[in-house]
Design a protein around this motif. Structure first.
Motif, PDB file in Angstrom:
ATOM      1  N   GLN A 190     -29.455  -5.451 -93.983  1.00  0.00           N
ATOM      2  CA  GLN A 190     -29.518  -5.949 -92.606  1.00  0.00           C
ATOM      3  C   GLN A 190     -28.204  -5.739 -91.861  1.00  0.00           C
ATOM      4  O   GLN A 190     -28.198  -5.380 -90.689  1.00  0.00           O
ATOM      5  CB  GLN A 190     -29.892  -7.436 -92.599  1.00  0.00           C
ATOM      6  CG  GLN A 190     -31.338  -7.700 -92.990  1.00  0.00           C
ATOM      7  CD  GLN A 190     -31.610  -9.183 -93.167  1.00  0.00           C
ATOM      8  OE1 GLN A 190     -31.493  -9.725 -94.254  1.00  0.00           O
ATOM      9  NE2 GLN A 190     -31.964  -9.841 -92.085  1.00  0.00           N
ATOM     10  N   VAL A 191     -27.095  -5.944 -92.541  1.00  0.00           N
ATOM     11  CA  VAL A 191     -25.797  -5.776 -91.890  1.00  0.00           C
ATOM     12  C   VAL A 191     -25.501  -4.298 -91.646  1.00  0.00           C
ATOM     13  O   VAL A 191     -25.002  -3.917 -90.583  1.00  0.00           O
ATOM     14  CB  VAL A 191     -24.670  -6.416 -92.727  1.00  0.00           C
ATOM     15  CG1 VAL A 191     -23.319  -6.203 -92.058  1.00  0.00           C
ATOM     16  CG2 VAL A 191     -24.935  -7.902 -92.911  1.00  0.00           C
ATOM     17  N   SER A 192     -25.812  -3.450 -92.610  1.00  0.00           N
ATOM     18  CA  SER A 192     -25.515  -2.021 -92.466  1.00  0.00           C
ATOM     19  C   SER A 192     -26.250  -1.404 -91.277  1.00  0.00           C
ATOM     20  O   SER A 192     -25.776  -0.430 -90.688  1.00  0.00           O
ATOM     21  CB  SER A 192     -25.888  -1.270 -93.752  1.00  0.00           C
ATOM     22  OG  SER A 192     -27.283  -1.318 -93.979  1.00  0.00           O
ATOM     23  N   ALA A 193     -27.392  -2.003 -90.902  1.00  0.00           N
ATOM     24  CA  ALA A 193     -28.147  -1.486 -89.751  1.00  0.00           C
ATOM     25  C   ALA A 193     -27.374  -1.659 -88.453  1.00  0.00           C
ATOM     26  O   ALA A 193     -27.671  -0.993 -87.459  1.00  0.00           O
ATOM     27  CB  ALA A 193     -29.494  -2.199 -89.656  1.00  0.00           C
ATOM     28  N   LEU A 194     -26.380  -2.550 -88.446  1.00  0.00           N
ATOM     29  CA  LEU A 194     -25.586  -2.812 -87.239  1.00  0.00           C
ATOM     30  C   LEU A 194     -24.297  -2.003 -87.203  1.00  0.00           C
ATOM     31  O   LEU A 194     -23.554  -2.090 -86.222  1.00  0.00           O
ATOM     32  CB  LEU A 194     -25.238  -4.308 -87.163  1.00  0.00           C
ATOM     33  CG  LEU A 194     -26.413  -5.284 -87.176  1.00  0.00           C
ATOM     34  CD1 LEU A 194     -25.879  -6.707 -87.240  1.00  0.00           C
ATOM     35  CD2 LEU A 194     -27.273  -5.095 -85.937  1.00  0.00           C
ATOM     36  N   LEU A 195     -24.015  -1.257 -88.246  1.00  0.00           N
ATOM     37  CA  LEU A 195     -22.714  -0.605 -88.364  1.00  0.00           C
ATOM     38  C   LEU A 195     -22.740   0.838 -87.892  1.00  0.00           C
ATOM     39  O   LEU A 195     -23.494   1.662 -88.411  1.00  0.00           O
ATOM     40  CB  LEU A 195     -22.244  -0.642 -89.824  1.00  0.00           C
ATOM     41  CG  LEU A 195     -22.036  -2.024 -90.442  1.00  0.00           C
ATOM     42  CD1 LEU A 195     -21.597  -1.877 -91.890  1.00  0.00           C
ATOM     43  CD2 LEU A 195     -21.019  -2.824 -89.658  1.00  0.00           C
ATOM     44  N   GLY A 196     -21.909   1.127 -86.892  1.00  0.00           N
ATOM     45  CA  GLY A 196     -21.641   2.509 -86.535  1.00  0.00           C
ATOM     46  C   GLY A 196     -20.470   3.007 -87.365  1.00  0.00           C
ATOM     47  O   GLY A 196     -19.827   2.236 -88.085  1.00  0.00           O
ATOM     48  N   GLU A 197     -20.161   4.294 -87.260  1.00  0.00           N
ATOM     49  CA  GLU A 197     -19.068   4.852 -88.056  1.00  0.00           C
ATOM     50  C   GLU A 197     -17.740   4.180 -87.724  1.00  0.00           C
ATOM     51  O   GLU A 197     -16.934   3.885 -88.606  1.00  0.00           O
ATOM     52  CB  GLU A 197     -18.974   6.366 -87.834  1.00  0.00           C
ATOM     53  CG  GLU A 197     -20.101   7.146 -88.505  1.00  0.00           C
ATOM     54  CD  GLU A 197     -19.917   8.640 -88.357  1.00  0.00           C
ATOM     55  OE1 GLU A 197     -18.964   9.053 -87.663  1.00  0.00           O
ATOM     56  OE2 GLU A 197     -20.721   9.395 -88.921  1.00  0.00           O
ATOM     57  N   GLU A 198     -17.497   3.932 -86.421  1.00  0.00           N
ATOM     58  CA  GLU A 198     -16.230   3.306 -86.031  1.00  0.00           C
ATOM     59  C   GLU A 198     -16.189   1.829 -86.438  1.00  0.00           C
ATOM     60  O   GLU A 198     -15.115   1.296 -86.762  1.00  0.00           O
ATOM     61  CB  GLU A 198     -16.014   3.461 -84.527  1.00  0.00           C
ATOM     62  CG  GLU A 198     -15.677   4.897 -84.130  1.00  0.00           C
ATOM     63  CD  GLU A 198     -15.444   5.026 -82.643  1.00  0.00           C
ATOM     64  OE1 GLU A 198     -14.288   5.234 -82.234  1.00  0.00           O
ATOM     65  OE2 GLU A 198     -16.425   4.915 -81.885  1.00  0.00           O
ATOM     66  N   ASP A 199     -17.355   1.160 -86.415  1.00  0.00           N
ATOM     67  CA  ASP A 199     -17.408  -0.214 -86.936  1.00  0.00           C
ATOM     68  C   ASP A 199     -16.956  -0.232 -88.393  1.00  0.00           C
ATOM     69  O   ASP A 199     -16.165  -1.081 -88.812  1.00  0.00           O
ATOM     70  CB  ASP A 199     -18.833  -0.767 -86.854  1.00  0.00           C
ATOM     71  CG  ASP A 199     -19.268  -1.066 -85.440  1.00  0.00           C
ATOM     72  OD1 ASP A 199     -18.404  -1.402 -84.620  1.00  0.00           O
ATOM     73  OD2 ASP A 199     -20.469  -0.956 -85.162  1.00  0.00           O
ATOM     74  N   GLU A 200     -17.496   0.713 -89.146  1.00  0.00           N
ATOM     75  CA  GLU A 200     -17.170   0.775 -90.567  1.00  0.00           C
ATOM     76  C   GLU A 200     -15.692   1.046 -90.767  1.00  0.00           C
ATOM     77  O   GLU A 200     -15.044   0.467 -91.650  1.00  0.00           O
ATOM     78  CB  GLU A 200     -18.017   1.864 -91.240  1.00  0.00           C
ATOM     79  CG  GLU A 200     -17.966   1.825 -92.752  1.00  0.00           C
ATOM     80  CD  GLU A 200     -18.948   2.799 -93.389  1.00  0.00           C
ATOM     81  OE1 GLU A 200     -18.603   3.336 -94.457  1.00  0.00           O
ATOM     82  OE2 GLU A 200     -20.031   3.030 -92.817  1.00  0.00           O
ATOM     83  N   GLU A 201     -15.134   1.939 -89.929  1.00  0.00           N
ATOM     84  CA  GLU A 201     -13.704   2.212 -90.019  1.00  0.00           C
ATOM     85  C   GLU A 201     -12.888   0.953 -89.732  1.00  0.00           C
ATOM     86  O   GLU A 201     -11.913   0.651 -90.421  1.00  0.00           O
ATOM     87  CB  GLU A 201     -13.323   3.320 -89.032  1.00  0.00           C
ATOM     88  CG  GLU A 201     -13.773   4.716 -89.455  1.00  0.00           C
ATOM     89  CD  GLU A 201     -13.113   5.159 -90.747  1.00  0.00           C
ATOM     90  OE1 GLU A 201     -11.909   4.863 -90.934  1.00  0.00           O
ATOM     91  OE2 GLU A 201     -13.786   5.775 -91.589  1.00  0.00           O
TER      92      GLU A 201
END
Length: 267
Positions: free
Chosen positions: A91-102
């Motif tokens: 559920q959380v990974s669905a909200l993550l863009g590449e820059e969010d992850e960075e």
């Protein structure tokens, strides 16, 4: 029997039937009143149970705190623990863009604190190292429940560095983990800190508090567990292949033995 006698008998029957209906209705009404009294007792016990359960939860919430602290100290020794945990959570990974992850690579600690009475809300704190995205060292969000149970929320204002506001980039590229669940217009993970429109539907906060926080290790280890399962499957397949090969070898040996027996008979 005369006609007049028949009429009297019919009237008596109708009278008895009406009396029976009145008695039945009276009994039903009394039963309903008794059911209501019993139900009130059940509701009273349920309310008492809720109060007792709340006291137990408050007690054990305090007892858990030293262990949460010890766990946080140990987690701090593992690089990228929290970003890995979030990326592995569906559920959380669905909200993550590449820059969010960075940006979440700079996340060093997460703390969930339920208010002392538990029922009035909770706070989630995110601790960050110095990073290229924002000035804050800590980002927090609180969910408050008033006496009627209506939720409200407040959070830290994110002090974005120039040109680094991830919440203004609605066209962020989804991270690898989130591509399968890509939204038509993906929002940044950090939008959660500024969204107070519907605190009652704060799914991300509930997921972190109720699913991730109690045992984050299970999500951090997800890839390793999947790899182990994959290795077990491969070993099972190899075992089956070995059994098949042994079966084929045995079959060839049987055929050879049959051939030798036939040659012996010919002699």
């Amino acid at each position: 029997m005369s006609a007049s006698a028949a009429k009297v008998s019919k009237k008596e029957l109708n009278s008895n039937h009406d009396a029976g209906d009145e008695t039945s209705e009276k009994e039903q009404q009394e039963a309903i009143e008794h059911i209501d009294e019993v139900q009130n007792e059940i509701d009273r016990l349920n309310e008492q149970a809720s109060e007792e359960i709340l006291k137990v939860e408050q007690k054990y919430n305090k007892l858990r705190q030293p262990f949460f602290q010890k766990r946080s100290e140990l987690i701090a020794k593992i690089p990228n623990f929290w970003v890995t945990t979030f990326v592995n959570h569906p559920q959380v990974s669905a909200l993550l863009g590449e820059e969010d992850e960075e940006a979440l690579h700079y996340l060093t600690r997460v703390e969930v604190t339920e208010f002392e009475d538990i029922k009035s809300g909770y706070r989630i704190d995110f601790y960050f190292d110095e990073n290229m995205y924002f000035e804050n060292k800590v980002l927090s969000k609180e969910i408050h429940l008033n006496e009627s149970g209506d939720p409200t929320s407040k959070s830290t204002e994110i002090k974005w560095k120039p040109g680094k506001d991830l919440t203004s980039r609605s066209s962020q590229t989804p991270s690898k983990a989130g591509k399968k669940r890509q939204h038509e217009e993906p929002e940044s993970f950090f939008t959660w800190f500024t969204d107070h429109a519907d605190s009652g539907a704060d799914e991300l906060g509930e997921v972190i508090k109720d699913d991730i926080w109690p045992n984050p290790l299970q999500y951090y280890l997800v890839p390793d567990m999947e790899d182990e399962e994959g290795e077990d499957d491969e070993e099972d397949e190899e075992g089956l292949d070995d059994i098949d090969e042994e079966g084929e070898d045995d079959g060839e040996e049987d055929e050879d033995d049959d051939g030798e027996d036939d040659d012996g008979e010919d002699d």
